[in-house]
Design an enzyme around this catalytic site. Sequence first.
Site, PDB file in Angstrom:
ATOM      1  NE  ARG A 122      -1.011 -35.555  24.669  1.00 44.67           N
ATOM      2  CZ  ARG A 122      -1.618 -36.046  25.749  1.00 44.67           C
ATOM      3  NH1 ARG A 122      -2.324 -37.159  25.661  1.00 44.67           N
ATOM      4  NH2 ARG A 122      -1.545 -35.428  26.917  1.00 44.67           N
ATOM      5  CG  HIS A 159      -7.780 -37.290  25.372  1.00 41.96           C
ATOM      6  ND1 HIS A 159      -6.913 -36.407  24.790  1.00 41.96           N
ATOM      7  CD2 HIS A 159      -7.082 -37.801  26.435  1.00 41.96           C
ATOM      8  CE1 HIS A 159      -5.773 -36.375  25.457  1.00 41.96           C
ATOM      9  NE2 HIS A 159      -5.852 -37.221  26.469  1.00 41.96           N
TER      10      HIS A 159
END
Length: 310
Positions: free
Chosen positions: A225, A273
């Site tokens: 993250r 991502h």
Amino acid sequence: MPVNVLFSARPAIWPDYEPLLRRYFTEAGLDVVLATDLSAAEVDYVVYAPSSGLHDFTPFTRLKAILSLWAGVESITGNPTLKVPLARMVDHGLTQGMTEWVTGHVLRHHLGMDAHIVNPDHLWQPAPPPLASDRRVTILGLGALGAASAQALANLGFRVTGWSRRAKDIPGITCLNGQAGLDEALKSAEIIVLLLPDTPATENTLNADRLALPAPGAFVINPGRGPLIDDEALLAALDSGQIGHATLDVFRVEPLPSDHPYWAHPKVTVTPHISSETRPVTAAQVIVENIRRGEAGEALLHLVDRETGY
Ligand code: NAP
């Protein structure tokens, strides 16, 4: 009485999940009403992704559990209207996808592939890479994804060190934990992979002090993250040469704004991502198994600890 299951996620993925969920519910012998639109007060379980726009669970008065389609639950755990158990996604496809992505990017840096893929001056500079057994890889986070990636890399022969919150014992991996363990894990690391969850305790795990610990020119790979890294500290470490390259799949703001320095930095690879995604075929099985467990009074799989945030 049937079990009422609300599917609350991006409408685009409903056609992929609906037939699979119906099939697995039938195979599990569960009588289920499954829909994308149900009266809140009748819903027993929500199959959930925050991208659905549903954030207020107050009207869901008989809800038994939220079953997240995502592995990372940082945008759900703090929801004050959520009073029932929250299970996150751990599924074989997600784990396999992450293992492949991590292994690929570790091998890219280990083998120095870039020098040969982009070689406009046709330089003939033979500099064979070391063997994996001479390369120290550190994985921060030894959960479902970190442990699988660590094991895949250890199977290729890398010297793998892993770091987690609690003590672990994984064959072939040097397992460390705690703050002293973090410094130890980073010291002399040549490739660092971040697979920690985004929680208050993990923010800026890679800060300026810790970025000074790895071997000069080390590579950072972040499929975890964005907030795990202090971005300014990383950019400074890249500019000084302390960090040789960063491959980043996740960011504090996504999509990464077009004027963010990461896009233009010659030592940064941005991926959007994509390191791993939830795969409907395997994820639907996890969802159905958890509803079966819930109805049988058994403990749910992959429950999130709201205290620690993961
Ligand atoms: P997980 O099974 O919950 O594992 C998390 C690991 O982090 C565990 O080993 C845990 O330690 C460790 N950890 C948590 N807090 C810590 C702390 N304060 N100090 C040290 N270690 C700590 O999670 P996962 O399924 O492996 O997934 C990891 C993360 O990957 C997710 O949270 C998500 O953010 C990210 N992800 C990204 C993508 C993508 O496409 N980019 C896809 C899926 C997931 P313990 O083992 O001691 O609990």
